[in-house]
Motif scaffolding. Sequence first.
Motif, PDB file in Angstrom:
ATOM      1  N   VAL A  79       0.834  -1.215   0.000  1.00 25.99           N
ATOM      2  CA  VAL A  79       0.000   0.000   0.000  1.00 25.99           C
ATOM      3  C   VAL A  79       0.867   1.263   0.000  1.00 25.99           C
ATOM      4  CG1 VAL A  79      -1.723   1.288   1.324  1.00 25.99           C
ATOM      5  CG2 VAL A  79      -1.884  -1.209   1.173  1.00 25.99           C
ATOM      6  N   LYS A  80       0.505   2.176  -0.908  1.00 25.99           N
ATOM      7  CA  LYS A  80       1.276   3.421  -1.059  1.00 25.99           C
ATOM      8  C   LYS A  80       0.394   4.619  -0.680  1.00 25.99           C
ATOM      9  CE  LYS A  80       4.862   1.378  -3.040  1.00 25.99           C
ATOM     10  NZ  LYS A  80       4.583   0.110  -2.412  1.00 25.99           N
ATOM     11  N   PRO A  81       1.053   5.752  -0.375  1.00 30.41           N
ATOM     12  CA  PRO A  81       0.255   6.942  -0.047  1.00 30.41           C
ATOM     13  C   PRO A  81      -0.744   7.273  -1.163  1.00 30.41           C
ATOM     14  CG  PRO A  81       2.571   7.325   0.438  1.00 30.41           C
ATOM     15  CD  PRO A  81       2.496   5.992  -0.260  1.00 30.41           C
ATOM     16  N   GLY A  82      -1.973   7.594  -0.772  1.00 30.19           N
ATOM     17  CA  GLY A  82      -2.998   7.976  -1.744  1.00 30.19           C
ATOM     18  C   GLY A  82      -3.783   6.812  -2.305  1.00 30.19           C
ATOM     19  N   ASP A  83      -3.398   5.580  -1.993  1.00 28.17           N
ATOM     20  CA  ASP A  83      -4.093   4.405  -2.552  1.00 28.17           C
ATOM     21  C   ASP A  83      -5.511   4.270  -1.992  1.00 28.17           C
ATOM     22  OD1 ASP A  83      -2.110   3.490  -4.193  1.00 28.17           O
ATOM     23  OD2 ASP A  83      -1.421   1.881  -2.859  1.00 28.17           O
ATOM     24  N   SER A  84      -6.371   3.675  -2.819  1.00 35.62           N
ATOM     25  CA  SER A  84      -7.658   3.218  -2.288  1.00 35.62           C
ATOM     26  C   SER A  84      -7.540   1.700  -2.101  1.00 35.62           C
ATOM     27  CB  SER A  84      -8.796   3.569  -3.238  1.00 35.62           C
ATOM     28  OG  SER A  84      -8.500   3.120  -4.541  1.00 35.62           O
ATOM     29  N   VAL A  85      -7.975   1.240  -0.929  1.00 35.78           N
ATOM     30  CA  VAL A  85      -7.757  -0.162  -0.542  1.00 35.78           C
ATOM     31  C   VAL A  85      -9.075  -0.764  -0.058  1.00 35.78           C
ATOM     32  CG1 VAL A  85      -6.386  -1.705   0.912  1.00 35.78           C
ATOM     33  CG2 VAL A  85      -5.454   0.525   0.287  1.00 35.78           C
ATOM     34  N   LEU A  86      -9.433  -1.912  -0.627  1.00 37.29           N
ATOM     35  CA  LEU A  86     -10.637  -2.629  -0.183  1.00 37.29           C
ATOM     36  C   LEU A  86     -10.190  -3.887   0.561  1.00 37.29           C
ATOM     37  CD1 LEU A  86     -13.731  -3.170  -0.248  1.00 37.29           C
ATOM     38  CD2 LEU A  86     -13.368  -4.353  -2.438  1.00 37.29           C
ATOM     39  N   ILE A  87     -10.640  -4.021   1.818  1.00 35.54           N
ATOM     40  CA  ILE A  87     -10.223  -5.181   2.622  1.00 35.54           C
ATOM     41  C   ILE A  87     -11.445  -6.059   2.899  1.00 35.54           C
ATOM     42  CG2 ILE A  87      -9.157  -5.905   4.802  1.00 35.54           C
ATOM     43  CD1 ILE A  87      -7.577  -3.214   4.666  1.00 35.54           C
ATOM     44  N   LEU A  88     -11.453  -7.250   2.292  1.00 30.58           N
ATOM     45  CA  LEU A  88     -12.606  -8.146   2.425  1.00 30.58           C
ATOM     46  C   LEU A  88     -12.364  -9.083   3.597  1.00 30.58           C
ATOM     47  CD1 LEU A  88     -11.761  -8.098  -0.983  1.00 30.58           C
ATOM     48  CD2 LEU A  88     -14.206  -8.521  -0.916  1.00 30.58           C
ATOM     49  N   GLY A  89     -13.199  -8.966   4.623  1.00 29.90           N
ATOM     50  CA  GLY A  89     -12.962  -9.707   5.871  1.00 29.90           C
ATOM     51  C   GLY A  89     -12.230  -8.824   6.872  1.00 29.90           C
ATOM     52  N   GLY A  90     -12.505  -7.514   6.787  1.00 31.30           N
ATOM     53  CA  GLY A  90     -11.770  -6.513   7.568  1.00 31.30           C
ATOM     54  C   GLY A  90     -11.911  -6.641   9.073  1.00 31.30           C
ATOM     55  N   ALA A  91     -12.956  -7.340   9.541  1.00 32.05           N
ATOM     56  CA  ALA A  91     -13.145  -7.416  10.997  1.00 32.05           C
ATOM     57  C   ALA A  91     -12.557  -8.691  11.597  1.00 32.05           C
ATOM     58  CB  ALA A  91     -14.626  -7.325  11.345  1.00 32.05           C
ATOM     59  N   GLY A  92     -11.899  -9.506  10.775  1.00 30.33           N
ATOM     60  CA  GLY A  92     -11.242 -10.700  11.312  1.00 30.33           C
ATOM     61  C   GLY A  92      -9.905 -10.312  11.927  1.00 30.33           C
ATOM     62  N   LYS A  93      -9.231 -11.322  12.438  1.00 34.41           N
ATOM     63  CA  LYS A  93      -7.951 -11.059  13.122  1.00 34.41           C
ATOM     64  C   LYS A  93      -6.938 -10.435  12.155  1.00 34.41           C
ATOM     65  CE  LYS A  93      -5.639 -14.770  13.899  1.00 34.41           C
ATOM     66  NZ  LYS A  93      -5.276 -16.075  14.436  1.00 34.41           N
ATOM     67  N   GLY A  94      -6.692 -11.127  11.039  1.00 37.10           N
ATOM     68  CA  GLY A  94      -5.753 -10.590  10.061  1.00 37.10           C
ATOM     69  C   GLY A  94      -6.309  -9.332   9.413  1.00 37.10           C
ATOM     70  N   GLY A  95      -7.625  -9.326   9.193  1.00 34.48           N
ATOM     71  CA  GLY A  95      -8.262  -8.181   8.530  1.00 34.48           C
ATOM     72  C   GLY A  95      -8.072  -6.887   9.313  1.00 34.48           C
ATOM     73  N   MET A  96      -8.224  -6.957  10.623  1.00 30.91           N
ATOM     74  CA  MET A  96      -8.076  -5.739  11.432  1.00 30.91           C
ATOM     75  C   MET A  96      -6.643  -5.213  11.368  1.00 30.91           C
ATOM     76  SD  MET A  96     -10.419  -6.584  14.734  1.00 30.91           S
ATOM     77  CE  MET A  96     -10.848  -5.015  15.398  1.00 30.91           C
ATOM     78  N   MET A  97      -5.710  -6.140  11.365  1.00 29.19           N
ATOM     79  CA  MET A  97      -4.317  -5.674  11.297  1.00 29.19           C
ATOM     80  C   MET A  97      -3.994  -5.104   9.914  1.00 29.19           C
ATOM     81  SD  MET A  97      -2.072  -7.996  13.828  1.00 29.19           S
ATOM     82  CE  MET A  97      -2.601  -9.581  13.287  1.00 29.19           C
ATOM     83  N   CYS A  98      -4.578  -5.698   8.876  1.00 28.63           N
ATOM     84  CA  CYS A  98      -4.389  -5.136   7.527  1.00 28.63           C
ATOM     85  C   CYS A  98      -5.025  -3.744   7.446  1.00 28.63           C
ATOM     86  CB  CYS A  98      -5.008  -6.035   6.470  1.00 28.63           C
ATOM     87  SG  CYS A  98      -4.112  -7.560   6.219  1.00 28.63           S
ATOM     88  N   CYS A  99      -6.211  -3.610   8.047  1.00 32.71           N
ATOM     89  CA  CYS A  99      -6.886  -2.303   8.035  1.00 32.71           C
ATOM     90  C   CYS A  99      -6.006  -1.252   8.702  1.00 32.71           C
ATOM     91  CB  CYS A  99      -8.213  -2.377   8.806  1.00 32.71           C
ATOM     92  SG  CYS A  99      -9.553  -3.139   7.898  1.00 32.71           S
ATOM     93  N   TYR A 100      -5.478  -1.605   9.861  1.00 30.00           N
ATOM     94  CA  TYR A 100      -4.644  -0.648  10.594  1.00 30.00           C
ATOM     95  C   TYR A 100      -3.440  -0.243   9.752  1.00 30.00           C
ATOM     96  CZ  TYR A 100      -1.129   1.147  13.733  1.00 30.00           C
ATOM     97  OH  TYR A 100      -0.146   1.928  14.286  1.00 30.00           O
ATOM     98  N   GLU A 101      -2.797  -1.246   9.177  1.00 35.88           N
ATOM     99  CA  GLU A 101      -1.591  -0.972   8.394  1.00 35.88           C
ATOM    100  C   GLU A 101      -1.926  -0.145   7.145  1.00 35.88           C
ATOM    101  OE1 GLU A 101       1.408  -2.155   9.724  1.00 35.88           O
ATOM    102  OE2 GLU A 101       2.217  -0.777   8.243  1.00 35.88           O
TER     103      GLU A 101
END
Length: 347
Positions: free
Chosen positions: A184-206
């Motif tokens: 992920v780079k500055p300015g990107d739009s990112v869609l996280i499918l499964g965002g509330a799971g364990k890995g998903g939450m950490m991906c969201c944060y990052e």
Amino acid sequence: MQKKGNKYGTHRVIEPKGLLTQAAKKIDNNMDEIYSNEILCDVSALNIDSASFTQIYEACEKDLARTEQMILDIVNERGKMQNPVTGSGGMFIGTVKAIGEDLQGKIDLKVGDKIASLVSLSLTPLKINKIKAIHPEIDRVDVDAQAILFESGLYAKLPDDMSEELALAALDVAGAPAQTAKLVKPGDSVLILGGAGKGGMMCCYEAMKRVGPTGNVVALVICQEDADLLKSMNLCHHAIVGSATEPVDVLEKSLAANGGKEYDISILIVNVPACEMSAILPVRDNGTVYCFSMATDFAKAALGAEGCGKDVTMVIGNGYTKDHAAITLAELRENPQLKEYFEKKYL
Ligand SMILES: NC(=O)c1ccc[n+]([C@@H]2O[C@H](COP(=O)([O-])OP(=O)(O)OC[C@H]3O[C@@H](n4cnc5c(N)ncnc54)[C@H](OP(=O)(O)O)[C@@H]3O)[C@@H](O)[C@H]2O)c1
């Protein structure tokens, strides 16, 4: 003198010969004698891969006694905890019991150190003496067991500023947030499918950290409660509710949450099958689809992308990327709210 083993553990393959331990149907889980390049560990808990645990638990109609028996049967038959349907494993935490003579002085471990394995259980020789408890809500199985790490096997010493259970849970999905940090780079739009799971939450944060003020992080979650949770923890800009198994609905909702534009990156981190197209359709040409979910069918993903004329780069979610354990544990230290949430959930 101990017997010499192969760096990748091929000396433990029983059948078919010639394969590596992950692809093998059966490996040798004899713990009485170790090879000169192996590390023997007493194992206290397994974190079964979420896609694998979900499949087993549902196949056993959510009956704990049947689930326990199925896990024991798999390990007795294969010498490792590899789900025959999903092919995936998980990881363990334990204490170093013995270090093969060729590794002594060459690794930063000593007998008695507490570690988490960072290679999959799908290739790790494992012998379970007893299953002590199963925690279906967090895919954890407390065991009295032993396991072997090969010379090529990755591990992390357990940190002393968080509980073992928390470290086990977070390190299980360490590849995903660390890879998110790299993609992920500055300015990107990112869609996280499964965002509330364990890995998903950490991906969201990052992702939130990496996109900066001009980016957009959207999480797809299965229920409104999860959407509210992610928003309240500031883990995404927008949360949309839907099922990743319904690509048309996901496409409509996700584009609406991104000002009608297609995404630069999607991250598939659900634990159920048939979600490939929901991750592919919303991404722009030359964008990236990162498939971390072990329930991903790569033929479906490749043929599905082709079928829709989507020129996207699809990244297989390698469980390992350089420094993944350090990046993951650092995330928890950086975000006390996330750490506290996980501490409660994975205790
Ligand atoms: N590549 C690797 O090396 C590697 C390593 C470890 C794990 N993994 C994979 O990573 C994935 C996530 O693991 P995890 O531990 O983060 O799992 P998790 O905590 O169980 O998270 C999965 C999330 O997906 C949600 N979900 C389930 N069905 C959904 C649907 N139809 N639509 C939208 N969301 C849905 C779940 O909601 P509910 O909880 O409400 O069902 C949960 O929030 C798994 O597939 C696992 O196999 C890969």
